[in-house]
Design an enzyme around this catalytic site. Structure first.
Site, PDB file in Angstrom:
ATOM      1  N   HIS A   1      17.532  -6.405   2.062  1.00 29.86           N
ATOM      2  CA  HIS A   1      16.625  -7.567   2.074  1.00 29.86           C
ATOM      3  C   HIS A   1      16.857  -8.506   3.251  1.00 29.86           C
ATOM      4  O   HIS A   1      16.559  -9.693   3.190  1.00 29.86           O
ATOM      5  CB  HIS A   1      16.804  -8.338   0.756  1.00 29.86           C
ATOM      6  CG  HIS A   1      15.557  -8.981   0.250  1.00 29.86           C
ATOM      7  ND1 HIS A   1      15.301 -10.323   0.388  1.00 29.86           N
ATOM      8  CD2 HIS A   1      14.485  -8.472  -0.388  1.00 29.86           C
ATOM      9  CE1 HIS A   1      14.131 -10.619  -0.155  1.00 29.86           C
ATOM     10  NE2 HIS A   1      13.621  -9.516  -0.623  1.00 29.86           N
TER      11      HIS A   1
ATOM     12  N   HIS B   1       5.263  -0.737   1.701  1.00 30.83           N
ATOM     13  CA  HIS B   1       5.823  -1.893   0.985  1.00 30.83           C
ATOM     14  C   HIS B   1       4.682  -2.537   0.204  1.00 30.83           C
ATOM     15  O   HIS B   1       3.579  -2.694   0.737  1.00 30.83           O
ATOM     16  CB  HIS B   1       6.354  -2.854   2.040  1.00 30.83           C
ATOM     17  CG  HIS B   1       6.798  -4.185   1.561  1.00 30.83           C
ATOM     18  ND1 HIS B   1       6.042  -5.318   1.703  1.00 30.83           N
ATOM     19  CD2 HIS B   1       7.937  -4.565   0.951  1.00 30.83           C
ATOM     20  CE1 HIS B   1       6.702  -6.362   1.215  1.00 30.83           C
ATOM     21  NE2 HIS B   1       7.851  -5.929   0.751  1.00 30.83           N
TER      22      HIS B   1
HETATM   23  O1  LIG Z   1      11.035  -4.693  -0.786  1.00 34.18           O
HETATM   24  C1  LIG Z   1      10.416  -5.665  -1.188  1.00 34.18           C
HETATM   25  O2  LIG Z   1       9.575  -5.654  -2.118  1.00 34.18           O
HETATM   26  C2  LIG Z   1      10.566  -6.918  -0.419  1.00 34.18           C
HETATM   27  O3  LIG Z   1      11.804  -7.007   0.223  1.00 34.18           O
HETATM   28  C3  LIG Z   1      10.244  -8.164  -1.211  1.00 34.18           C
HETATM   29  O4  LIG Z   1      11.300  -8.516  -2.024  1.00 34.18           O
HETATM   30  C4  LIG Z   1       9.911  -9.252  -0.257  1.00 34.18           C
HETATM   31  O5  LIG Z   1       8.970  -8.754   0.671  1.00 34.18           O
HETATM   32  C5  LIG Z   1       9.308 -10.437  -0.935  1.00 34.18           C
HETATM   33  O6  LIG Z   1       8.002 -10.089  -1.409  1.00 34.18           O
HETATM   34  C6  LIG Z   1       9.201 -11.560   0.051  1.00 34.18           C
HETATM   35  O7  LIG Z   1       8.654 -12.679  -0.580  1.00 34.18           O
HETATM   36 MG   LIG Z   2      12.260  -5.054   0.907  1.00 35.85          MG
END
Ligand SMILES: O=C(O)[C@H](O)[C@@H](O)[C@@H](O)[C@H](O)CO
Ligand SMILES: [Mg+2]
Length: 382
Positions: free
Chosen positions: A185, A285
């Site tokens: 992260h 993502h």
């Molecule tokens: O892998 C994932 O989903 C992401 O790291 C996620 O945790 C972030 O993008 C979050 O949405 C940022 O506000």
């Molecule tokens: Mg992520």
């Protein structure tokens, strides 16, 4: 056909929907948003609408080029998220006008179903075992969890042990009957990434995501030399012009562009194709809403190297609304044995409950990610 109007709806939990109307009564939906900067993306979409109203929505490629190259300054999270949501809505319109799902417009399906995964454990990854057990009951076998809490650029053996023990417990509890990715992260700096990757190796996670921040991408090939764990990244990269450096340098085995941040379907189909040429897997993502997920699935079903689809059901951010709350055709998103089916309806394949969206947009939250601090009071990566 001509575009007549763009309307934006910021809604719980932290999403924003865009409705594009046309003079032939066909409307398209998109999900332009940067989590925590929704109002900024809203302003960007409104600025771009001047290029769109009065134009033919079916000329998606030309409108994309105008939105991207028409501005002297381009790229980045905000502008590419604005373009992404508009692009999604244009593909939705085109598919509806022709009566086919977007994947048909992109050459048809390369697979019959798409593997997905679910988050467990939240921001401070606790009770992951319980989370996995609950989701396994509905057939989900692949998971993702945050690898650490706040971590210093150089941190202690006990902080490393806390991260590794959590992963060891998962393997102890489930063996290799499940798979999981570990999301660093961006919380882990390069010095500690080496330490953690070395210690995690024995537990064979499916991947480690954002092993370092995207702005430290030059470390990817060096870290990849150091571990056999596949490294993943991409949610904070916003166009082919960023991803090309990752492909050229190597080190990333899975790219994870976000269909609502990286220029939309038009751009992410191209990123997937670039990735395939480098034998890199594609795993969009998507911690966002149903329109973003539908756009992901349209690209997944036409990309040979698509391997895993993130979705936000039960994610720790979804306070105030769940993944399918604003969707009428929820049955089309039915997960079976950890897979999504292809979405059968024309366009993106999601029928938005407009009434519910309008009602929810009356008093939308201004979601922000927390600002974490280290014990010494300095800002920590969240
Ligand atoms: O892998 C994932 O989903 C992401 O790291 C996620 O945790 C972030 O993008 C979050 O949405 C940022 O506000
Ligand atoms: Mg992520």
């Amino acid at each position: 056909m001509k575009i007549t109007k763009l309307t934006l709806y910021r809604v719980p939990p932290r999403w924003m929907f865009l409705k594009i109307e046309t003079d032939e009564g066909i409307t398209g939906w998109g999900e332009p948003v940067i989590e925590g900067r929704a109002r900024t993306v809203e302003a960007a979409v409104n600025e771009l609408s001047g290029y769109l109203v009065g134009q033919d929505p079916t000329r998606i490629n030309d409108l994309w080029q105008v939105m991207y190259r028409g501005g002297f300054y381009r790229g980045g999270a905000i502008l590419m998220s604005a373009i992404a949501g508009i692009d999604q809505a244009l593909w939705d319109i085109k598919g509806k006008a022709l009566g086919v799902p977007v994947y048909e417009l992109l050459g048809g399906r390369v697979r019959d179903r798409m593997k997905m995964y679910s988050w467990v454990g939240g921001d401070r990854p606790a009770d992951v075992i319980e989370g996995i057990n609950t989701l396994r009951e509905i057939g989900i076998q692949t998971f993702k969890l945050n690898g650490t809490e706040e971590l210093g650029i150089i941190d202690t053996a006990s902080a490393v042990d806390a991260a590794v023990d959590r992963i060891a417990r998962i393997r102890e509890a489930f063996g290799n009957t499940i798979e999981f990715g570990i999301d660093f992260h961006g919380r882990v700096a390069a010095p500690m990434a080496k330490v953690l990757l070395r210690e995690l190796e024995a537990h064979r996670p499916l991947f480690v995501e954002e092993p370092v921040l995207a702005e430290q991408a030059e470390y990817y090939p060096r870290l990849a030399e150091y571990t056999s764990i596949p490294l993943a990244a991409g949610e904070r990269m916003y166009s082919r012009f960023e991803f090309k450096h990752v492909f050229q340098r190597g080190g990333i085995s899975i790219v994870q562009p976000d269909l609502s941040h990286a220029g939309g379907i038009t751009e992410c189909v191209k990123i997937a194709a670039m990735a395939e040429a480098y034998d890199v897997a594609f795993a969009p993502h998507c911690p966002l809403g149903p329109v973003a997920l539908a756009a992901c699935l349209q690209v997944d079903f036409v990309s040979h190297n698509a391997v895993l689809q993130e979705q936000s059901m039960g994610i720790h951010y979804n306070k105030g609304a769940e993944l399918l709350d604003y969707v009428i055709n929820r049955e089309d998103f039915q997960i079976t044995d950890g897979y999504f089916p292809p979405l059968p309806k024309p366009g993106l394949g999601v029928i938005v409950d407009e009434e519910r969206v309008i009602a929810a947009s009356q008093n939308p939250p201004d979601w922000r990610n927390p600002v974490w601090r280290h014990p010494d009071g300095s800002v920590a990566e969240w």
